[in-house]
Design a protein around this motif. Structure first.
Motif, short mmCIF file in Angstrom:
data_model
loop_
_atom_site.label_atom_id
_atom_site.label_comp_id
_atom_site.label_asym_id
_atom_site.label_seq_id
_atom_site.Cartn_x
_atom_site.Cartn_y
_atom_site.Cartn_z
N LEU A 77 -8.71 -10.08 -0.98
CA LEU A 77 -8.95 -11.06 0.07
C LEU A 77 -10.15 -10.66 0.92
CD1 LEU A 77 -5.27 -11.60 1.31
CD2 LEU A 77 -6.54 -12.96 -0.35
N LYS A 78 -10.84 -11.65 1.40
CA LYS A 78 -11.99 -11.47 2.28
C LYS A 78 -13.01 -10.51 1.67
CE LYS A 78 -13.45 -10.74 6.99
NZ LYS A 78 -14.36 -9.63 6.80
N GLY A 79 -13.49 -10.87 0.51
CA GLY A 79 -14.52 -10.06 -0.13
C GLY A 79 -14.07 -8.67 -0.46
N ASN A 80 -12.78 -8.51 -0.80
CA ASN A 80 -12.20 -7.23 -1.19
C ASN A 80 -11.99 -6.29 0.00
OD1 ASN A 80 -10.98 -5.75 -3.20
ND2 ASN A 80 -12.86 -4.72 -3.83
N ASP A 81 -12.06 -6.82 1.24
CA ASP A 81 -11.74 -5.99 2.41
C ASP A 81 -10.24 -5.71 2.49
OD1 ASP A 81 -14.38 -6.01 3.18
OD2 ASP A 81 -14.12 -7.45 4.80
N TYR A 82 -9.45 -6.67 2.00
CA TYR A 82 -8.00 -6.56 2.07
C TYR A 82 -7.39 -6.79 0.70
CZ TYR A 82 -9.03 -6.96 7.00
OH TYR A 82 -9.55 -6.76 8.24
N ARG A 83 -6.22 -6.18 0.51
CA ARG A 83 -5.48 -6.34 -0.74
C ARG A 83 -4.09 -6.87 -0.42
NH1 ARG A 83 -7.35 -3.10 -5.28
NH2 ARG A 83 -9.60 -3.32 -5.19
#
Length: 114
Positions: A77-83
């Motif tokens: 999520l959010k450009g791989n900032d969150y999983r």
């Protein structure tokens, strides 16, 4: 008579869409990290309006999703900032939130056993 038909249509529609357990977990997370709110709510909206029957259906909606085994799936999520790690039960149309966190927090867990 029209009310019964409308109710039946609504019930049928609800049964074909995915249910997310528990949205509250997502809200609590983005309450502490406001920059994640838009991405999480977009994921939630898209998921609850889908009727996934298989991993291929999920992949059509979220290209970056990974199947990590034991019905566990990881979303970036959010450009791989969150999983986001979920368990998806396709037959009963349920998505269970198992973990949401930063990329570095995700690296510390065993996502197939949470």
């Amino acid at each position: 008579m029209q009310f019964k038909i409308l109710l039946l249509v609504l019930l049928c529609k609800t049964k074909t869409q995915m249910r997310v357990i528990a949205h509250r977990t997502l809200v609590e997370f983005y309450s502490n990290r406001p920059d994640s709110k838009t991405a999480i709510e977009n994921w939630y909206t898209k998921t609850t309006s889908s009727g996934w029957q298989s991993f291929a259906d999920v992949k059509k909606d979220f290209n970056s999703v990974d199947n990590v085994g034991k019905q566990h799936y990881v979303f970036n999520l959010k450009g791989n900032d969150y999983r986001l790690v979920v368990v998806i039960k396709f037959q009963i149309k349920m998505v269970y939130i198992r973990f949401i966190g930063t990329h570095s927090e995700y690296d510390k867990i065993d996502c197939t056993n949470i």
